[in-house]
Design a protein around this motif. Structure first.
Motif, PDB file in Angstrom:
ATOM      1  N   ARG A 146       0.848  -1.187   0.000  1.00 24.04           N
ATOM      2  CA  ARG A 146       0.000   0.000   0.000  1.00 24.04           C
ATOM      3  C   ARG A 146       0.884   1.239   0.000  1.00 24.04           C
ATOM      4  N   ALA A 147       0.381   2.310  -0.586  1.00 24.13           N
ATOM      5  CA  ALA A 147       1.080   3.598  -0.569  1.00 24.13           C
ATOM      6  C   ALA A 147       0.661   4.373   0.675  1.00 24.13           C
ATOM      7  N   VAL A 148       1.642   5.016   1.315  1.00 24.38           N
ATOM      8  CA  VAL A 148       1.376   5.806   2.513  1.00 24.38           C
ATOM      9  C   VAL A 148       2.045   7.171   2.371  1.00 24.38           C
ATOM     10  N   ASN A 149       1.597   8.127   3.191  1.00 26.92           N
ATOM     11  CA  ASN A 149       2.170   9.470   3.149  1.00 26.92           C
ATOM     12  C   ASN A 149       3.284   9.625   4.180  1.00 26.92           C
ATOM     13  N   ASP A 150       3.691  10.864   4.412  1.00 23.84           N
ATOM     14  CA  ASP A 150       4.780  11.140   5.363  1.00 23.84           C
ATOM     15  C   ASP A 150       4.554  10.498   6.724  1.00 23.84           C
ATOM     16  N   HIS A 151       3.283  10.455   7.142  1.00 23.00           N
ATOM     17  CA  HIS A 151       2.948   9.991   8.488  1.00 23.00           C
ATOM     18  C   HIS A 151       2.567   8.510   8.522  1.00 23.00           C
ATOM     19  N   GLY A 152       2.702   7.837   7.384  1.00 21.06           N
ATOM     20  CA  GLY A 152       2.363   6.424   7.327  1.00 21.06           C
ATOM     21  C   GLY A 152       0.889   6.156   7.138  1.00 21.06           C
ATOM     22  N   ASN A 153       0.124   7.204   6.793  1.00 21.10           N
ATOM     23  CA  ASN A 153      -1.311   7.037   6.578  1.00 21.10           C
ATOM     24  C   ASN A 153      -1.595   6.613   5.139  1.00 21.10           C
ATOM     25  N   PHE A 154      -2.562   5.752   4.994  1.00 20.90           N
ATOM     26  CA  PHE A 154      -2.978   5.215   3.702  1.00 20.90           C
ATOM     27  C   PHE A 154      -3.346   6.345   2.742  1.00 20.90           C
ATOM     28  N   ILE A 155      -2.886   6.275   1.477  1.00 17.49           N
ATOM     29  CA  ILE A 155      -3.168   7.312   0.479  1.00 17.49           C
ATOM     30  C   ILE A 155      -4.208   6.859  -0.535  1.00 17.49           C
ATOM     31  N   TRP A 156      -3.930   5.745  -1.205  1.00 22.51           N
ATOM     32  CA  TRP A 156      -4.870   5.282  -2.228  1.00 22.51           C
ATOM     33  C   TRP A 156      -4.949   3.763  -2.208  1.00 22.51           C
ATOM     34  N   SER A 157      -5.991   3.254  -2.821  1.00 19.18           N
ATOM     35  CA  SER A 157      -6.201   1.814  -2.897  1.00 19.18           C
ATOM     36  C   SER A 157      -5.700   1.316  -4.245  1.00 19.18           C
ATOM     37  N   ASN A 158      -4.720   0.430  -4.236  1.00 14.15           N
ATOM     38  CA  ASN A 158      -4.201  -0.128  -5.470  1.00 14.15           C
ATOM     39  C   ASN A 158      -4.767  -1.519  -5.716  1.00 14.15           C
ATOM     40  N   GLU A 159      -4.818  -1.889  -6.971  1.00 20.73           N
ATOM     41  CA  GLU A 159      -5.337  -3.200  -7.344  1.00 20.73           C
ATOM     42  C   GLU A 159      -4.414  -4.299  -6.817  1.00 20.73           C
ATOM     43  N   PRO A 160      -4.961  -5.378  -6.258  1.00 19.15           N
ATOM     44  CA  PRO A 160      -4.107  -6.473  -5.795  1.00 19.15           C
ATOM     45  C   PRO A 160      -3.204  -6.986  -6.909  1.00 19.15           C
ATOM     46  N   VAL A 161      -2.008  -7.408  -6.533  1.00 24.97           N
ATOM     47  CA  VAL A 161      -1.044  -7.891  -7.518  1.00 24.97           C
ATOM     48  C   VAL A 161      -1.533  -9.173  -8.173  1.00 24.97           C
ATOM     49  N   GLY A 162      -2.176 -10.026  -7.394  1.00 22.73           N
ATOM     50  CA  GLY A 162      -2.662 -11.297  -7.935  1.00 22.73           C
ATOM     51  C   GLY A 162      -3.958 -11.717  -7.276  1.00 22.73           C
ATOM     52  N   ASP A 163      -4.429 -12.903  -7.660  1.00 25.08           N
ATOM     53  CA  ASP A 163      -5.698 -13.426  -7.131  1.00 25.08           C
ATOM     54  C   ASP A 163      -5.506 -14.394  -5.978  1.00 25.08           C
ATOM     55  N   GLU A 164      -4.397 -15.123  -5.987  1.00 25.16           N
ATOM     56  CA  GLU A 164      -4.177 -16.141  -4.975  1.00 25.16           C
ATOM     57  C   GLU A 164      -2.681 -16.382  -4.791  1.00 25.16           C
ATOM     58  N   ARG A 165      -2.343 -17.000  -3.675  1.00 28.29           N
ATOM     59  CA  ARG A 165      -0.935 -17.305  -3.393  1.00 28.29           C
ATOM     60  C   ARG A 165      -0.408 -18.292  -4.421  1.00 28.29           C
ATOM     61  N   GLY A 166       0.811 -18.024  -4.898  1.00 31.67           N
ATOM     62  CA  GLY A 166       1.422 -18.927  -5.860  1.00 31.67           C
ATOM     63  C   GLY A 166       2.112 -18.155  -6.960  1.00 31.67           C
ATOM     64  N   ILE A 167       2.404 -18.835  -8.057  1.00 26.96           N
ATOM     65  CA  ILE A 167       3.037 -18.198  -9.210  1.00 26.96           C
ATOM     66  C   ILE A 167       2.018 -17.297  -9.900  1.00 26.96           C
ATOM     67  N   LEU A 168       2.388 -16.057 -10.134  1.00 27.79           N
ATOM     68  CA  LEU A 168       1.479 -15.094 -10.768  1.00 27.79           C
ATOM     69  C   LEU A 168       1.178 -15.521 -12.200  1.00 27.79           C
ATOM     70  N   LYS A 169      -0.091 -15.445 -12.572  1.00 26.41           N
ATOM     71  CA  LYS A 169      -0.545 -15.859 -13.903  1.00 26.41           C
ATOM     72  C   LYS A 169      -0.497 -14.677 -14.873  1.00 26.41           C
ATOM     73  N   ASN A 170      -0.078 -14.966 -16.097  1.00 18.51           N
ATOM     74  CA  ASN A 170       0.001 -13.942 -17.151  1.00 18.51           C
ATOM     75  C   ASN A 170       0.793 -12.717 -16.690  1.00 18.51           C
ATOM     76  N   TRP A 171       1.797 -12.950 -15.860  1.00 14.91           N
ATOM     77  CA  TRP A 171       2.491 -11.836 -15.223  1.00 14.91           C
ATOM     78  C   TRP A 171       3.285 -10.995 -16.215  1.00 14.91           C
ATOM     79  N   HIS A 172       3.915 -11.618 -17.182  1.00 12.64           N
ATOM     80  CA  HIS A 172       4.726 -10.842 -18.117  1.00 12.64           C
ATOM     81  C   HIS A 172       3.872  -9.812 -18.861  1.00 12.64           C
ATOM     82  N   GLN A 173       2.732 -10.214 -19.366  1.00  9.80           N
ATOM     83  CA  GLN A 173       1.872  -9.265 -20.070  1.00  9.80           C
ATOM     84  C   GLN A 173       1.295  -8.225 -19.125  1.00  9.80           C
ATOM     85  N   ARG A 174       0.867  -8.664 -17.944  1.00 13.26           N
ATOM     86  CA  ARG A 174       0.248  -7.731 -17.001  1.00 13.26           C
ATOM     87  C   ARG A 174       1.232  -6.660 -16.543  1.00 13.26           C
ATOM     88  N   ILE A 175       2.459  -7.055 -16.188  1.00  8.31           N
ATOM     89  CA  ILE A 175       3.424  -6.071 -15.691  1.00  8.31           C
ATOM     90  C   ILE A 175       3.979  -5.221 -16.842  1.00  8.31           C
TER      91      ILE A 175
END
Length: 335
Positions: A146-175
């Protein structure tokens, strides 16, 4: 050649040599590059020390790029109490070469380049270690962040990197399409850096470029828990690079590199999606910068950069809206 004599942003990946045969390897290297922003360093160090595996398993070292504010060594000694190593560059070499120094000075199988203003949450190193155990084919591993500001407070909500624990699917295209992952959330095997080389080509989107180079050749493992915090503040490189267009130019160059290194059948659709993503981002950023700084020149530069990525209904609408705000002198931070 001493790193201080090299160009600040190399045009080819700097070579990372294997450890000398007389160097005892360990499991972890937490390398903390620093240049000013020292108000955050103590929190960064404490977030690592609270999870310390001990010197036989974990190297912890601050690499100081000749900071001009405060005494980095004093903070390292005060917080680290002898547990944290300290290395100071002979001259300021810039962020890309400082990261290269971090990698070259590392002794661990797993390298975490944790910037001196970011931090990790309890459980980060255990989670990443377990990922590498469970998915040994992975060249890198990450958690959510998560992104935080100077004081460690939450700034914005980012999309989760993946759906589940494990090897990321379609990662090369997504990143390749967009930056899903900030540096504190990712750990890379030293052997991968030895294979691919260090950071190069750009200094603002260098992490995004590296993640793509890794994804093109290695699987990446993922733990779906927010265990890393990325600090967004006025002193960091990203925030300081809009008016001089350094941020735009580096992102644009990296986008083209990423797309060119995808399989050919994915390139056209991926470039269209990436251009749309950054067009929206820069269109919104232009308004944020206007409300924050009331700098007409800066806001218009960013808005025009949005149109360079892609001319679409949203980016045009936001550009016209910005012109209207400037014309009437509208400066509300909530507008």
């Amino acid at each position: 050649m001493p790193i201080s004599n090299l160009v600040r942003i190399p045009s080819t990946p700097p070579v990372i040599l294997p450890l000398p045969s007389d160097t005892k390897p360990i499991q972890w290297s937490v390398m903390i590059p620093v240049y000013n922003g020292l108000a955050y360093l103590a929190q960064t160090l404490l977030s690592v020390l609270s999870q310390d595996f001990g010197p036989d398993l974990m190297q912890i070292e601050v690499v100081d790029d000749c900071s001009t504010e405060g005494d980095v060594a004093e903070i390292v000694e005060m917080v680290g109490k002898g547990r944290v190593g300290y290395y100071k560059q002979p001259v300021n070499v810039g962020n890309i070469r400082n990261f290269e120094t971090c990698i070259n000075r590392s002794r661990g199988e797993y390298i975490h380049i944790l910037h001196g203003d970011d931090y990790v949450k309890p459980g980060f190193y255990n989670a990443i270690t377990q990922l590498f155990i469970d998915f040994p084919e992975a060249g890198a591993a990450c958690t959510d962040w998560r992104a935080v500001n100077d004081h460690g407070n939450f700034i914005w909500s980012n999309e989760p990197v993946g759906d589940e624990r494990g090897i990321l699917k379609n990662w090369h295209q997504r990143i390749a399409i967009r930056q899903y992952l900030e540096p504190p959330a990712k750990v890379v095997k030293r052997s991968v850096y030895e294979d691919l080389g260090s950071f190069y080509l750009v200094s603002c989107a260098e992490d995004w470029l590296m993640w793509n180079r890794i994804a093109a050749k290695y699987p990446v493992a993922y733990h779906p828990e927010v265990l890393a915090k990325y600090r967004n503040h006025e002193q960091n490189i990203t925030s300081a690079s809009f008016k001089n267009r350094k941020n735009f130019l580096d992102i644009y160059k990296t986008m083209l590199y990423n797309i060119a290194h995808l399989p050919e059948h994915l390139r056209a659709a991926s470039e269209k999606a990436s251009r749309k993503n950054f067009s929206f981002y820069f269109a919104n950023l232009a308004h944020q910068q206007w409300h924050a700084n009331h700098d007409k020149e800066e806001a218009l530069i960013v808005a025009k950069d949005a149109l360079t990525f892609q001319v679409n209904t949203y980016s045009v609408k936001q550009y016209l809206k910005l012109l209207f705000k400037i014309a009437i002198g509208y400066k509300s931070k909530t507008g």
